[in-house]
Design a protein around this motif. Structure first.
Motif, PDB file in Angstrom:
ATOM      1  N   GLU A 122       0.820  -1.145  -0.105  1.00  6.88           N
ATOM      2  CA  GLU A 122      -0.138  -0.041  -0.110  1.00  6.88           C
ATOM      3  C   GLU A 122       0.999   1.064   0.102  1.00  6.88           C
ATOM      4  N   LEU A 123       0.788   2.022  -0.890  1.00  9.75           N
ATOM      5  CA  LEU A 123       1.496   3.276  -1.147  1.00  9.75           C
ATOM      6  C   LEU A 123       0.857   4.417  -0.509  1.00  9.75           C
ATOM      7  N   LEU A 124       1.723   4.854   0.467  1.00  8.50           N
ATOM      8  CA  LEU A 124       1.036   6.246   1.154  1.00  8.50           C
ATOM      9  C   LEU A 124       1.761   7.267   0.987  1.00  8.50           C
ATOM     10  N   VAL A 125       1.166   8.506   0.824  1.00  8.26           N
ATOM     11  CA  VAL A 125       1.889   9.934   0.752  1.00  8.26           C
ATOM     12  C   VAL A 125       1.607  10.806   1.436  1.00  8.26           C
ATOM     13  N   SER A 151       1.062  -7.770   3.751  1.00  8.55           N
ATOM     14  CA  SER A 151       0.974  -9.301   3.273  1.00  8.55           C
ATOM     15  C   SER A 151       1.851  -9.570   2.312  1.00  8.55           C
ATOM     16  N   GLY A 152       2.304 -10.842   1.924  1.00  8.42           N
ATOM     17  CA  GLY A 152       3.278 -11.126   0.853  1.00  8.42           C
ATOM     18  C   GLY A 152       4.608 -11.026   0.999  1.00  8.42           C
ATOM     19  N   ASP A 153       5.410 -10.939   0.368  1.00 11.00           N
ATOM     20  CA  ASP A 153       6.923 -11.187   0.282  1.00 11.00           C
ATOM     21  C   ASP A 153       7.729  -9.735   0.184  1.00 11.00           C
ATOM     22  N   ILE A 200      11.474  -9.027   5.003  1.00  4.42           N
ATOM     23  CA  ILE A 200      12.151  -9.359   6.257  1.00  4.42           C
ATOM     24  C   ILE A 200      10.913  -9.843   7.245  1.00  4.42           C
ATOM     25  N   THR A 201       9.730  -9.830   6.802  1.00  4.97           N
ATOM     26  CA  THR A 201       8.658 -10.604   7.720  1.00  4.97           C
ATOM     27  C   THR A 201       8.886 -11.951   7.819  1.00  4.97           C
ATOM     28  N   GLU A 202       8.498 -12.364   8.804  1.00  3.62           N
ATOM     29  CA  GLU A 202       8.929 -14.231   9.299  1.00  3.62           C
ATOM     30  C   GLU A 202       7.507 -14.778   9.341  1.00  3.62           C
ATOM     31  N   SER A 203       6.358 -13.841   9.600  1.00  8.91           N
ATOM     32  CA  SER A 203       5.260 -14.558   9.877  1.00  8.91           C
ATOM     33  C   SER A 203       4.058 -13.716   9.237  1.00  8.91           C
ATOM     34  N   ASP A 204       2.859 -14.104   9.254  1.00  7.48           N
ATOM     35  CA  ASP A 204       1.816 -13.331   8.850  1.00  7.48           C
ATOM     36  C   ASP A 204       1.171 -12.445   9.676  1.00  7.48           C
ATOM     37  N   ASP A 205       1.825 -12.282  10.983  1.00  8.22           N
ATOM     38  CA  ASP A 205       1.233 -11.238  11.913  1.00  8.22           C
ATOM     39  C   ASP A 205       2.303 -10.168  12.158  1.00  8.22           C
ATOM     40  N   GLU A 206       3.134 -10.009  11.107  1.00  6.25           N
ATOM     41  CA  GLU A 206       4.092  -9.031  11.134  1.00  6.25           C
ATOM     42  C   GLU A 206       3.742  -8.237   9.568  1.00  6.25           C
ATOM     43  N   ALA A 207       3.774  -6.873   9.771  1.00  5.06           N
ATOM     44  CA  ALA A 207       3.737  -6.052   8.640  1.00  5.06           C
ATOM     45  C   ALA A 207       5.243  -5.425   8.593  1.00  5.06           C
ATOM     46  N   ALA A 208       5.526  -4.697   7.420  1.00  2.00           N
ATOM     47  CA  ALA A 208       6.690  -4.076   7.173  1.00  2.00           C
ATOM     48  C   ALA A 208       6.474  -2.859   6.454  1.00  2.00           C
ATOM     49  N   ALA A 251      -4.766  -1.839  12.703  1.00  2.00           N
ATOM     50  CA  ALA A 251      -6.132  -2.078  11.931  1.00  2.00           C
ATOM     51  C   ALA A 251      -6.176  -3.408  11.387  1.00  2.00           C
ATOM     52  N   ALA A 252      -5.111  -3.943  10.936  1.00  2.00           N
ATOM     53  CA  ALA A 252      -5.036  -5.050  10.154  1.00  2.00           C
ATOM     54  C   ALA A 252      -4.865  -6.360  11.066  1.00  2.00           C
ATOM     55  N   GLY A 253      -4.604  -5.992  12.467  1.00  2.00           N
ATOM     56  CA  GLY A 253      -4.555  -7.322  13.133  1.00  2.00           C
ATOM     57  C   GLY A 253      -3.201  -7.561  13.327  1.00  2.00           C
ATOM     58  N   LYS A 254      -2.257  -6.906  12.717  1.00  3.00           N
ATOM     59  CA  LYS A 254      -0.583  -7.271  13.134  1.00  3.00           C
ATOM     60  C   LYS A 254      -0.098  -7.199  14.291  1.00  3.00           C
ATOM     61  N   ARG A 255       0.697  -7.964  14.881  1.00  2.00           N
ATOM     62  CA  ARG A 255       1.131  -7.859  16.301  1.00  2.00           C
ATOM     63  C   ARG A 255       2.488  -7.077  16.199  1.00  2.00           C
ATOM     64  N   ARG A 256       3.184  -7.006  14.870  1.00  6.95           N
ATOM     65  CA  ARG A 256       4.546  -6.380  15.086  1.00  6.95           C
ATOM     66  C   ARG A 256       4.869  -5.619  13.656  1.00  6.95           C
ATOM     67  N   VAL A 257       5.642  -4.724  13.729  1.00  5.70           N
ATOM     68  CA  VAL A 257       6.314  -3.970  12.055  1.00  5.70           C
ATOM     69  C   VAL A 257       7.492  -4.129  12.330  1.00  5.70           C
ATOM     70  N   VAL A 258       7.901  -4.609  11.265  1.00  7.50           N
ATOM     71  CA  VAL A 258       9.341  -4.675  11.055  1.00  7.50           C
ATOM     72  C   VAL A 258       9.781  -3.899   9.862  1.00  7.50           C
TER      73      VAL A 258
END
Length: 168
Positions: free
Chosen positions: A56-59, A76-78, A82-90, A119-126
């Motif tokens: 998602e591109l934010l400006v 989501s996605g690769d 550096i994300t290691e699980s679905d509950d991480e965002a980057a 809001a997306a239910g992630k537990r961590r941002v990397v």
């Protein structure tokens, strides 16, 4: 950007396709032109349309409506790499126009990423950052991110990226 009390508040918006050229130009200028990335990486930095399908591109826009900062949020996605699980965002490719740096645009973009990840239910941002990006590292640390040296990585020989994380 205006600093008068009557100036409109800065807001974060989703990028539009007509923003892509400016985002690519700005990202290339800051990263490659600023000596923070190799010219070879410039092709990826300019490929805003490509990353729009994976992030998602934010400006943030200046008073004239021109893109003054941008970030690619990966929920989501690769593309985060550096994300290691679905509950991480980057997030990647955080950039602020040098003409308006120091006015809180980078912090606004990071906080928008954190809000959207929650809001997306992630537990961590990397995130990963080059050692040379000291101003960005100061921002991340001030916002509560901590280093995860065990996850540092080398996308290409000779380039080491430092990993930071924030538990939500």
């Amino acid at each position: 950007m205006s600093s008068s009390p009557d100036a409109p508040a800065l807001t974060v918006d989703s990028a539009r396709p007509d923003d892509f050229a400016r985002i690519g130009e700005l990202t290339h200028e800051v990263y490659v032109g600023g000596g923070l990335a190799s010219p070879e990486y410039g092709v990826q930095l300019r490929d805003v349309a490509g990353r729009s399908g994976r992030a998602e591109l934010l400006v943030v826009r200046d008073d004239g409506g021109r893109v003054a900062g941008s970030v690619a949020l990966v929920l989501s996605g690769d593309f985060g790499e550096i994300t290691e699980s679905d509950d991480e965002a980057a997030f990647r490719m955080l950039v602020v126009d040098p003409a308006v740096q120091g006015r809180g645009i980078g912090e606004l973009l990071v906080n928008a990423c954190l809000d959207r990840a929650r809001a997306a239910g992630k537990r961590r941002v990397v995130l990963s950052t080059d050692r040379r990006m000291t101003a960005a590292q100061r921002l991340y640390e001030r916002l509560g991110f901590t280093r995860l040296p065990e996850r540092d990585w080398h996308p290409v020989p000779g380039v080491e990226l430092l990993v930071y994380a924030l538990d939500l």
